[in-house]
Design a protein around this motif. Structure first.
Motif, PDB file in Angstrom:
ATOM      1  N   SER A1741       0.930  -1.188   0.146  1.00 60.21           N
ATOM      2  CA  SER A1741      -0.216   0.222  -0.144  1.00 60.21           C
ATOM      3  C   SER A1741       0.842   1.339  -0.001  1.00 60.21           C
ATOM      4  O   SER A1741       0.472   2.332  -0.614  1.00 60.21           O
ATOM      5  N   SER A1742       2.030   1.285   0.590  1.00 64.38           N
ATOM      6  CA  SER A1742       2.855   2.492   0.841  1.00 64.38           C
ATOM      7  C   SER A1742       3.367   3.090  -0.482  1.00 64.38           C
ATOM      8  O   SER A1742       3.622   4.071  -0.640  1.00 64.38           O
ATOM      9  N   GLY A1743       3.436   1.966  -1.433  1.00 60.69           N
ATOM     10  CA  GLY A1743       3.824   2.268  -2.687  1.00 60.69           C
ATOM     11  C   GLY A1743       5.423   2.343  -2.817  1.00 60.69           C
ATOM     12  O   GLY A1743       5.972   2.244  -3.931  1.00 60.69           O
ATOM     13  N   TRP A1744       6.233   2.076  -1.875  1.00 59.89           N
ATOM     14  CA  TRP A1744       7.508   2.046  -1.925  1.00 59.89           C
ATOM     15  C   TRP A1744       7.999   0.651  -2.638  1.00 59.89           C
ATOM     16  O   TRP A1744       8.891   0.594  -3.408  1.00 59.89           O
ATOM     17  N   PRO A1827       4.733  14.347 -11.441  1.00 59.95           N
ATOM     18  CA  PRO A1827       3.604  14.475 -11.770  1.00 59.95           C
ATOM     19  C   PRO A1827       2.651  15.482 -10.970  1.00 59.95           C
ATOM     20  O   PRO A1827       3.117  16.060  -9.619  1.00 59.95           O
ATOM     21  N   HIS A1828       1.887  16.264 -11.560  1.00 59.60           N
ATOM     22  CA  HIS A1828       1.222  17.685 -10.641  1.00 59.60           C
ATOM     23  C   HIS A1828      -0.291  17.434 -10.524  1.00 59.60           C
ATOM     24  O   HIS A1828      -0.859  17.031 -11.701  1.00 59.60           O
ATOM     25  N   GLU A1833      -8.078  17.796  -7.382  1.00 57.71           N
ATOM     26  CA  GLU A1833      -7.738  16.200  -8.015  1.00 57.71           C
ATOM     27  C   GLU A1833      -7.235  15.304  -6.604  1.00 57.71           C
ATOM     28  O   GLU A1833      -7.719  14.130  -7.001  1.00 57.71           O
ATOM     29  N   LEU A1834      -6.688  16.140  -5.958  1.00 57.05           N
ATOM     30  CA  LEU A1834      -5.932  15.087  -4.868  1.00 57.05           C
ATOM     31  C   LEU A1834      -7.299  14.555  -4.116  1.00 57.05           C
ATOM     32  O   LEU A1834      -6.556  13.462  -3.428  1.00 57.05           O
ATOM     33  N   LYS A1835      -8.241  14.787  -4.041  1.00 60.85           N
ATOM     34  CA  LYS A1835      -9.506  14.572  -3.153  1.00 60.85           C
ATOM     35  C   LYS A1835      -9.567  12.873  -3.908  1.00 60.85           C
ATOM     36  O   LYS A1835     -10.033  12.057  -3.076  1.00 60.85           O
ATOM     37  N   TYR A1840      -1.337   5.457  -3.792  1.00 59.92           N
ATOM     38  CA  TYR A1840      -0.091   5.812  -4.325  1.00 59.92           C
ATOM     39  C   TYR A1840      -0.483   5.381  -5.999  1.00 59.92           C
ATOM     40  O   TYR A1840       0.181   6.338  -6.866  1.00 59.92           O
ATOM     41  N   PHE A1841      -1.318   4.504  -6.213  1.00 60.46           N
ATOM     42  CA  PHE A1841      -1.451   3.991  -7.616  1.00 60.46           C
ATOM     43  C   PHE A1841      -2.280   5.264  -8.166  1.00 60.46           C
ATOM     44  O   PHE A1841      -2.059   5.571  -9.480  1.00 60.46           O
TER      45      PHE A1841
END
Length: 2047
Positions: A1741-1744, A1827-1828, A1833-1835, A1840-1841
């Motif tokens: 989940s953390s994306g690392w 990426p910006h 959008e962030l909502k 991470y995906f």
């Protein structure tokens, strides 16, 4: 059926037989429908039982040979001259025989002399060398036979040269348009190009309409030309490890030598030259403390020096002038020294005085010392004249040999590499018996060093007290120490030059130790080299082969201290006395140097003034042949007076002693300590020893021993072992009959001798091994003689058979034990083998020729026919006496002696067999251990009996008496039983016994009734089978039985033994007439299948009965290939290897070279075809397709369900229908109806075994009679035929040529890489099955990336070559390997083609021909699709043309698949670099169009398929050459223009259109070629071409798939997945147009969730495209199944790319379709995969854990870039790519393209000013972008995906200051933010997307500060709230925040921006914001400190306090700055001031 069932049930009691019966029943069921009446013998004998063989001799007598005399006739019977007797002259090393010529020799010497001179007697099988056992097929012989192969031309090998080919990159046509152009425009002008091109030459007579039969005939004739004779010569040689039958003729017994060193003495020079000096060389081994060679004496004096001794010298013999010597070292070790001793003439003074001048005077001072030298010379001259015959010790030195050998450096090790690769068995054979070096000695070898010349300068003077060998060993041991005492001594300086080198093989001018001339000896006057006799350091076990009789005498020391009188300068004289008279001294003492060859006396050197001297002398004597009681050594002691005094004699005798040489008939040797008498010994003293106190004699020191001396004999006459001595003496006494006789102290009379002899036989086992081995030939000869000729004592025949047999057993095992290390691979002792082969003869039957003819190879016929028949040939032996009790003495009554002797003589083989059978357990054990020896002895004895007794003409059944054969049968039975019982206790012995037994039976086949031997074999098999039932591990026994069979089959007349010329049953009509195949009842032929033919192709009863050995071999194979067989892989390999090696030897056998003969031989192997066909499911799948093993079988087998599922019992009614009659036990259904388990399970064969089995099958197909194969094929049921085609398919795959590159790749061990996606995709796209739909089909049957099968997959990439162990092959070897591999691929493919033609001929008239021809065509297509040589392709394409012309409906009415495949293959070959391939391919393509046109006046189908194939081809094949394809297009145009038949139609026009269209596609793809190396550009081009095909969905799909392939190859899985999603969307669009199904997606809209880019696939309006038009959307993909396939593929790629969330979206679309189809199996799998995906999402989940990609902005500037100039792209790079990496990659790539110094990377991110750039250069600017997302959008983008998928906007920041620097002080630090938007969202179907929009914003310094503080605060918050907490990270962040900071820390920021309230009201907002940021920052620091306090241990308390103090300071400093208030903040805000940090307020930069 019931009967069979019942029988089967009864059998089920035991497992093995049950399986058998099952197999048998299923075989029978697959027999013919009308064969229920077939003899039940075949069913009656299951494979596990051996069928009763025919009576061989009777069969031969009853069937007169039918063939004409010639090779076929020779197959019928063994040749008449099979056995012959050879007399091989014994090789004598020396020019003279060197045996004693004295008249009267005693029996022992006579026997020895006879033994060493008689020639070898060999019974020779004239054809044996043709058997696999004697001329094995090894890698070397294969290489020999592969010489002269023609190189086959392969497409992939020519591709390497393309760079230099016609398409060079500066060709003007290669300039590229911009990627935005439409694809068509680029080719508009190229129509003219095509017209102007040259065509390839046309095929003659292609356009004529010829009858199909003639075409076939022509094709066949063409195929038959220039074919290699031997298929197996092209295949790697059979496995060495399996070659149990491997034998080699033993080497004839030869004299033993170790490693030989040649030492040459070149010169010896002292500082002063005043007297002669003499040298002695010898080798010493320090570790063993042993002198290991005799002395070599040399003399390097000048003539003037030699002249000083003129008075004493006789004329020197040439043998004493040798200056070089050859030493032999059996046990080389690092402890061996070459010791050099120097002596000089005796003179007055002790050694030190005499050495003084040599040590003091120097050569340079010669003038100064002139007088002294003169004086010394004079003195020396006097001494030489007076004392010239005496010597004194002078000096010595030693050379450490190991240093020479190693420092001279080993020569290039490569010279041995040949040896290293030798197969193990040859090595073991080649080693001498002595190679058992100690582990430590291995390092030392004296054989291969570089010759060295040494100059020895330092000699040590001898010390009178330390002359003995003990002292010498101490010195030598000391010499090896670094601080040697010897170094401290003052040396005698001199220069001795010697050469040391390995001795040459056959040196010239060599003398043996007996001074005989060794061959070659060109000129007797040449200076000789002496061979120096070795005294090996340890035992050497080697038999004597020549006469040698030497005695060495070593006086050690003398003690005369108690002797009165003048005894100081003592010397000992040695004489060999034949009597007591002084004149009887014999001249047998060898001379030393520069003297006569032999002397009558010799003296030891004198040690001056020493009463008890030590000696190092060695006297070498030649023993006379007859030593008698009177022979003795006489020692006389003299005092030598050195000063000439008047009245004193020169020498005074001061004592005498002697050694008698014989005692009780034995030679006396060893150490002696003798008393010395003062007086001359009295008369007849010589028979006594000096130990006897004779009356009236005075003794020194009161008769004590004062003189110690040692004698050693090196003799091949005297065994020097009490047991052997006694045995020989007794035997010789009996031969001479000289009684009474004295033995030691007893006198033997006739009565006691028998008992003594028995005792002596029993005592032989006590003899010591070394002499026993040395005299083994003598001992064995005598024992044989005792068995065959029992002695007659006192008129009684004494039967010693048993005793002699036991003694023989013991001797043999003793010899074996001594020579354990030298055994060959089969455990035979080479020495004993050589004895049997060469030396053994039947006593008394001397094969001497009448009238003294020369002993050439004797023709057996002449042996006993002449008038002078030797009386000793007692051939009337019919009354051989051997009652059941062999030890009974037989009383001959009153018959005279001679007759009774004849009566008494027995036949050795009969006696051996009998004694063996009746022997007791102890002896039997010994005999079993070495059974091979006794077997070989019997065989040779039998052969001699037949040859010498002229019995070869008698019929075999009468050659030997029945009683003897019974003994043999009993013997074979008992030995066989031993094998079976011991296999689990002592496997090694069982293995050896098994082989010995097999060889014995094999040998007997050449001598005895062959039917009898077959019955023995059968009996043995029965024994084994009985044991197998209860065996715990049957594999062991089976292995032995296979070895047994393999050895039997290696008989040189194996083919004849199988009765190849007799038909299995009454002869049948020779070939099936065409008329008989018209009406239908079996699958193909009208009459019932011919049982004769069927039984030839099955392991039927008649087959196994008649071809007995072949039947055994193939039965072993069949049982090993049983699915239930245990120990499978080993047994597979063994059984297959046995067949392979036999076929290899047939191929190499000149007797079977003619085709007609080879066809007969091949008939012995026909069942291989059905065997391999039934094993098909378990063969290694070389074709790599999913479930394809039964590709064609299942296609033809109407009743098998599921894909590739061969199991499943058949429905009886269907079977009935197939069988066409009542279901009888013999009815024929598919073999696949056997028990389910059998066909499915079972152990798969390894790639290597499968390949070998297939090559054997091909051998049979190549060599068998085509008419016979045709009749067989006609009798096969459909499923079986299908399986046969499958087998051929597999053959093509297994032997496919892999190209030279592959060889080099394997060679450099990089072939692991080739396992990657590239290989998979190329294979997928270039087609192993359907060419285009490969991907889908594969994904349908298993995901190509699933892990279930690719474990096997991986292995298989290396399957095709069993590479030898050495990896680094030379260039030539690789060339050769590729050459052979190419020829093998071509020949195997041609054999498959021949067989296909036979099948086509057979099925022409059948009803079921459609499906079969389809299957045949598939195989042909596969062959055309794999890598093939030009030669094969021209035949393959000819066959394809014939097939299409005979059966056009195959392609044009049935499945489109075949047509599509064919088009793809033909097009590929049209683009070949090889002109012949192009010629044939374009001809085929043209005829294909014409055929299609003639059927329907339009060839839409071929047009469509060709266009699609071209796209697919160009998109994926890298080595594709459009140049050549254009020529083929032109050739096809030319055909169309010249085709008279179709002049009036539109055909030519249509062809022209098609060609131009293809030409256009080609031109487009030229560009792709140009950008081959630039993946981004390449993908852009493919993208553009795909876009150009928007109107033709099939082609767009093809290109999308091409792109997916390219991406997958580059590892861009996300992009590959996107391509698949686009493809699926495209298909969905068209399915939506065709049918309206609720569960199907509604076109591309349904895919929006997966990717927003998909909408580009929406279909063009319906009016352009009607989906029903022929040829449109006709691919397999445009179906629901196709859609499912594409979606699964997409999901698989997403999974590989780690985009698990997208997998879910894909499956959302897929699941409704699967649900609609109720496909629960797939649904289960899908949900399983979903579960996996979600689990992975949770864990990562953390994306690392998964990093999706890194993005860079790349801008291209400069005219050089063409289309790319001033374009900006966002590149997606693999995760964690550093800026440096991409920068380096692009720079390197473009530098390579544009040249050095052209490309520049712009280092900053500032806007590029075009005007400042150099127009000649190419500039690239690369910036890292992130990426910006907008706040809104962030909502949505929570995970991470989400934040890494569907990206369109990217951001990068550039710091700058107003004065142009990037970084400055805080108040002036600005930052530019740039936002880029792209055309499409990432990930897309390409990895770089153009930037379509760009915005910039500039931040003021205070805004920069606000951003920095916010970032710091975020970091602190993150570190504090992290769960689980990470103390290290927390402390790092804290330290950076509150620590006493470096510049620009938080405090400095506050001081710069918050110290004063800004003047400009616009900045109030920012000021305040920054203050709030700081407050937040302080709060977070406090939280962090609190957290840290909770985390730390006691050790960090102090550190934490420090942090707290720092924080307090910081807060204090900030306090005043944060508290001041802005008054204006209370005022209302003016409207103009909006939050500049908000997106909306971004101002366009006005800098």
């Amino acid at each position: 059926m019931a009967a069979a069932e019942r029988r089967a049930f009864a059998h089920k009691i035991n497992r093995t037989v049950a399986a058998e019966v099952r197999k048998q029943v299923s075989r029978e069921r697959s027999g013919s429908p009308h064969s229920s009446r077939r003899s039940s013998s075949s069913l009656g004998v299951p494979l596990t039982e051996v069928i009763e063989p025919l009576d061989f001799e009777d069969v031969l007598l009853s069937r007169p040979p039918d063939a004409e005399p010639g090779p076929l006739r020779d197959l019928a019977e063994f040749p008449a001259d099979d056995l012959e007797l050879l007399l091989q002259p014994r090789e004598c090393r020396t020019t003279e025989p060197g045996i004693p010529e004295d008249g009267k020799l005693d029996a022992q010497v006579r026997a020895a002399v006879e033994m060493y001179t008689e020639d070898w007697l060999i019974t020779h099988r004239r054809y044996q060398h043709l058997s696999a056992a004697y001329s094995p097929i090894t890698a070397e012989t294969q290489r020999e036979r592969q010489k002269g192969l023609t190189r086959q031309v392969f497409e992939q090998d020519t591709s390497g040269d393309e760079r230099s080919g016609p398409e060079d990159s500066d060709d003007p046509r290669h300039s590229s348009g911009s990627p935005e152009d439409t694809p068509r425009s680029s080719g508009a002008s190229s129509i003219f190009d095509l017209r102007n091109l040259a065509a390839d030459s046309l095929l003659p007579s292609l356009l004529e309409r010829t009858a199909p039969e003639d075409v076939d005939r022509r094709n066949e004739a063409a195929r038959r030309q220039h074919r290699p004779r031997a298929l197996l010569a092209l295949y790697p040689a059979p496995d060495e490890d399996e070659a149990v039958e491997r034998c080699s003729r033993p080497e004839p017994p030869r004299e033993h030598f170790g490693q030989r060193i040649l030492v040459k003495c070149l010169s010896l020079k002292f500082e002063i030259e005043i007297e002669p000096i003499f040298g002695i060389l010898a080798l010493y081994d320090v570790r063993e403390k042993k002198k290991i060679s005799e002395n070599f004496y040399f003399d390097l004096n000048s003539d003037s020096m030699k002249g000083l001794l003129r008075a004493h010298g006789t004329h020197p013999a040439i043998s004493t002038l040798a200056r070089s010597a050859i030493f032999s070292v059996t046990y080389p070790s690092p402890d061996i020294f070459l010791v050099i001793k120097l002596e000089k003439v005796l003179q007055q003074g002790d050694i030190s005085e005499c050495c003084e001048p040599y040590m003091v005077m120097k050569e340079v001072d010669t003038a100064k010392n002139k007088e002294k030298l003169e004086k010394l010379r004079l003195a020396a001259e006097q001494f030489c004249t007076r004392l010239g015959r005496y010597r004194m010790p002078f000096a010595w030195t030693a050379v450490h040999l190991a240093n020479i050998v190693s420092s001279a450096g080993q020569p290039d090790r490569d010279s041995d590499s040949e040896g290293e690769r030798r197969p193990a068995w040859t090595d073991r054979r080649r080693r001498g018996p002595q190679d058992r070096t100690n582990s430590g000695d291995d390092t030392c070898s004296f054989s291969g060093f570089r010759p060295a010349t040494l100059t020895v300068t330092n000699f040590f003077k001898q010390e009178a007290e330390r002359l003995s060998d003990e002292d010498l060993f101490k010195f030598l041991a000391d010499m090896r120490r670094p601080s040697s005492l010897l170094r401290r001594l003052r040396p005698v300086t001199a220069q001795l030059k010697i050469d040391i080198s390995p001795a040459p093989e056959n040196p010239h001018f060599c003398l043996s130790p007996e001074l005989l001339h060794v061959k070659p000896y060109p000129d007797p006057r040449g200076r000789p080299t002496k061979e120096i006799l070795e005294f090996p350091a340890r035992e050497v076990y080697a038999p004597h082969t020549s006469y040698r009789n030497l005695l060495y005498v070593y006086p050690h020391c003398l003690n005369f201290s108690s002797r009165q009188g003048s005894v100081r300068n003592l010397t000992v004289r040695v004489q060999y006395m034949a009597g007591e008279d002084p004149s009887q001294a014999l001249p047998v003492i060898f001379g030393k140097s520069s003297c006569s060859e032999f002397a009558r006396e010799a003296f030891t050197p004198v040690v001056y003034h020493n009463k008890s001297p030590e000696f190092y002398e060695e006297f070498k004597l030649r023993l006379p042949a007859c030593v008698t009681e009177n022979h003795h050594l006489l020692f006389t002691f003299y005092h030598v007076s050195c000063q000439p005094r008047p009245g004193t004699a020169l020498e005074t005798p001061v004592g005498f002693t002697w050694i008698p040489l014989l005692q009780h008939g034995r030679l006396r040797t060893g150490p002696f300590c003798l008393p010395v008498s003062v007086d001359q010994p009295p008369p007849s003293y010589s028979v006594l020893t000096p130990d006897v106190a004779l009356p009236g004699m005075r003794w020194v020191d009161g008769h004590k021993g004062v003189f110690s001396v040692e004698l050693t004999a090196v003799s091949s006459v005297h065994p020097q072992d009490p047991h052997l001595d006694k045995f020989f003496t007794l035997v010789h006494v009996l031969e001479e009959g000289a009684f009474p006789f004295r033995l030691k102290d007893t006198v033997l009379s006739e009565n006691t001798v028998e008992q003594e002899l028995r005792a002596s036989l029993a005592a032989l086992r006590l003899a010591s091994p070394e002499p026993l081995v040395a005299f083994s030939h003598h001992v064995l000869d005598k024992l044989v003689r005792l068995v065959v000729r029992p002695p007659i004592i006192g008129g009684q025949i004494v039967n010693l058979g048993r005793g002699a047999f036991e003694a023989m057993a013991h001797v043999v095992s003793l010899v074996h034990r001594s020579l354990e290390a030298a055994q060959d691979a089969r455990g035979h002792c080479p020495l004993l083998a050589a004895y049997v082969h060469y030396a053994f003869r039947l006593p008394g039957t001397e094969p001497s020729l009448p009238s003294g003819a020369p002993p050439v190879a004797v023709q057996p016929a002449t042996l006993a026919r002449g008038p002078g028949r030797p009386a000793s040939l007692y051939l009337a032996r019919s009354k051989s006496i051997s009652s059941s009790n062999p030890d009974l003495a037989v009383t001959p009554g009153s018959v005279d002696d001679e007759v009774s002797r004849i009566l008494a003589s027995k036949l050795l083989h009969e006696e051996l067999a009998l004694q063996w059978v009746v022997s007791g357990s102890a002896v039997r054990e010994a005999v079993l251990q070495h059974a091979w020896f006794f077997f070989q002895l019997m065989v040779k004895s039998m052969a001699l009996h037949l040859l010498l007794g002229q019995r070869l003409d008698t019929p075999r059944k009468l050659r030997f008496p029945g009683r003897f054969l019974d003994d043999i049968a009993a013997l074979v039975g008992s030995v066989g039983l031993e094998v079976i019982t011991r296999v689990y206790k002592d496997a090694e012995l069982a293995e050896r016994l098994n082989a010995s037994l097999a060889f014995f039976l094999s040998d007997l086949l050449s001598l005895v009734d062959r039917g009898f031997i077959f019955s023995l074999v059968r009996a043995h098999y029965k024994q084994v089978s009985a044991r197998l039932q209860s065996a715990p591990n049957p594999a062991l026994l089976l292995t032995l039985r296979m070895d047994f069979t393999r050895i039997l089959c290696s008989h040189e007349h194996y083919v004849t033994l199988n009765l190849p010329c007799c038909p299995l049953s009454p002869p049948a009509s020779p070939s099936p007439s065409v008329s008989s195949t018209t009406s239908q009842s079996s699958t193909f032929s009208s009459q019932a299948p011919d049982p004769k033919v069927t039984s030839m192709f099955e392991l039927s009863g008649p087959f196994r009965q008649q071809h007995f050995l072949a039947g055994l071999l193939l039965t072993e194979l069949a049982l090993a290939l049983e699915p239930e067989a245990e120990g499978a892989s080993l047994l597979h390999k063994k059984a297959i290897s046995a067949v392979h090696s036999l076929l290899c030897s047939h191929d190499a056998d000149p007797r079977y070279a003619e085709a007609s003969v080879k066809a007969r031989v091949a008939e012995l192997y026909l069942p291989l075809l059905s065997l391999a066909r039934d094993t098909l499911p378990r063969l290694h799948d070389f074709a790599e397709g999913p479930g394809q093993r039964s590709r064609l079988a299942s296609m033809l087998d109407s009743d098998t369900e599921g894909e590739g599922d061969i199991g499943g019992t058949i429905n009886p009614s269907v079977a009935m229908a197939i069988a066409g009659g009542p279901l009888a036990p013999g009815s024929r259904a598919s073999i696949s109806q056997g028990p389910v388990a059998a066909s499915r399970s079972g152990y798969p064969l390894s790639a290597e075994s499968s390949r070998t089995l297939l090559v054997c099958v091909l051998w049979v197909l190549k060599n068998a009679e085509p008419a016979l194969l045709q009749r067989w094929a006609a009798d096969l049921a459909l499923p079986q035929l299908g399986r046969l085609l499958d087998l051929l398919y597999l053959c093509l795959a297994a032997f496919e040529y892999k190209g030279k590159k592959a060889f080099e790749r394997i060679n450099s061990l990089t072939f692991k890489k080739s396992l990657d996606m590239k290989a998979r995709l190329e294979e997928a796209i270039l087609g192993t099955i359907g060419a285009r739909q490969e991907m889908v089909r594969r994904s349908r049957e298993r995901s190509p990336f699933g892990n279930q099968e690719n474990v096997r997959w991986r292995k298989s990439v290396t399957h095709w070559r069993q590479t030898s162990d050495r990896v680094d092959k030379t260039k030539d070897e690789m060339e050769h390997e590729a050459l052979v591999e190419g020829n093998l691929a071509t020949e195997t493919s041609l054999v498959v083609l021949d067989t296909l033609e036979i099948i086509v001929q057979t099925v022409m008239l059948s009803e079921a021909r459609e499906s079969i021809l389809g299957a045949v065509l598939k195989v042909v297509l596969y062959s055309l699709g794999s890598a093939q040589s030009a030669l094969f392709l021209q035949h393959g394409l000819a066959t394809q043309r014939a097939l299409v012309s005979k059966f056009p409906e195959l392609l044009f009415e049935e499945d489109t698949e075949l047509c599509a495949d064919l088009c793809l293959r033909l097009l590929r070959h049209c683009g070949s670099r090889v002109s012949t391939i192009r010629m044939h391919a374009s001809a085929s393509l043209y005829l294909l169009m014409r055929q299609n046109f003639e059927i329907g006046n339009n060839f839409a189908r071929v047009k469509m398929q060709v266009t699609m194939s071209l796209s697919s081809l160009v998109g994926t094949t890298q080595s594709f050459s459009e140049e050549h394809l254009r020529r083929s297009l032109k050739t096809i145009l030319t055909y169309a223009e010249e085709d008279v038949g179709l002049r009036d139609s539109t055909f030519a026009e249509q062809v022209q259109d098609l060609m131009f269209n293809l030409h256009m596609i080609l031109t487009d793809t030229v560009k792709m070629k140009e950008h081959q190396e630039d993946p981004e550009m390449l993908i852009d081009l493919m993208y553009r071409i795909a876009r150009g095909y928007q109107g033709s969905p099939d082609l767009r799909l093809t290109w999308l798939q091409n792109m997916a392939g390219k991406h997958a190859e580059l590892g861009n899985h996300a992009e590959a997945a996107q391509c698949m999603v686009h493809a699926a969307a495209l298909v969905a669009e068209y399915l939506a147009l065709l049918e309206d199904s609720r569960y199907l997606p509604v076109g591309c809209v349904s895919f929006q969730n997966i990717s927003s880019n998909v909408l580009e696939e929406s279909a063009i309006s319906d009016d352009i495209l009607s989906p029903d038009e022929e040829g449109f959307c006709s691919g397999k993909h445009f179906t629901e199944l196709g859609l499912v396939g594409l979606l699964e593929q997409a999901a698989a790629y997403f999974t590989m790319g780690g985009l698990y969330e997208a997998v879910n979206e894909v499956y959302k679309t897929l699941i409704p379709i699967l649900e609609a189809h109720r496909d629960y199996k797939k649904l289960a799998a899908v949900h399983g995969k979903l579960q996996e995906a979600f689990t992975k999402i949770m864990h990562q989940s953390s994306g690392w854990e998964r990093v999706f990609g890194t993005y860079f902005r790349v801008g291209f500037y400069g005219a050089r870039f063409g289309d790319l100039d001033e374009q900006e792209f966002v590149y997606k790079e693999p995760s964690i790519t550093k800026l440096a990496e991409i920068s380096h990659r692009l720079e390197e790539f473009y530098t390579e393209r544009f040249g050095e110094d052209v490309v520049e990377i712009v280092k900053d991110s500032n806007p590029v000013d075009k005007t400042k750039l150099d127009p000649q250069k190419a500039y690239i600017q690369i910036t890292y972008v992130e990426p910006h997302f907008d706040t809104y959008e962030l909502k949505d983008r929570v995970t991470y995906f989400d934040r890494n998928y569907g990206l369109r906007t990217f951001l990068f920041c550039t710091p700058f200051t107003p004065d142009g620097r990037a970084h400055g002080e805080l108040p002036e630090q600005h930052k530019r933010k740039t936002l880029l938007s792209t055309d499409h969202a990432f990930p897309y179907i390409k990895t770089r997307i153009r930037v379509c929009h760009r915005e910039e914003t500039v931040l003021t310094p205070v805004e920069v500060a606000i951003e920095d503080m916010q970032k710091k605060t975020r970091e602190l918050a993150f570190a504090t709230e992290q769960d689980p907490p990470d103390a290290k990270m927390l402390q790092m962040v804290l330290q950076g925040s509150v620590g006493p900071t470096v510049n620009q820390g938080p405090l400095e920021v506050a001081q710069v921006f918050l110290a004063e309230i800004p003047e400009d009201p616009k900045l109030f907002r920012h000021h305040n914001k920054l203050r709030l940021c700081f407050k937040d920052f302080c709060k977070k620091c406090e939280d962090a400190l609190r957290k840290n306090k909770a985390l730390i241990g006691p050790d960090q308390k102090e550190y934490h306090r420090e942090l707290e103090r720092n924080y307090a300071r910081l807060r204090e400093a900030l306090q005043p700055l944060l508290t001041q208030r802005l008054p204006q903040l209370l005022a209302p805000t003016t409207a103009g001031l909006r939050n500049s940090l908000n997106r909306a307020s971004f101002r366009k930069a006005d800098l």
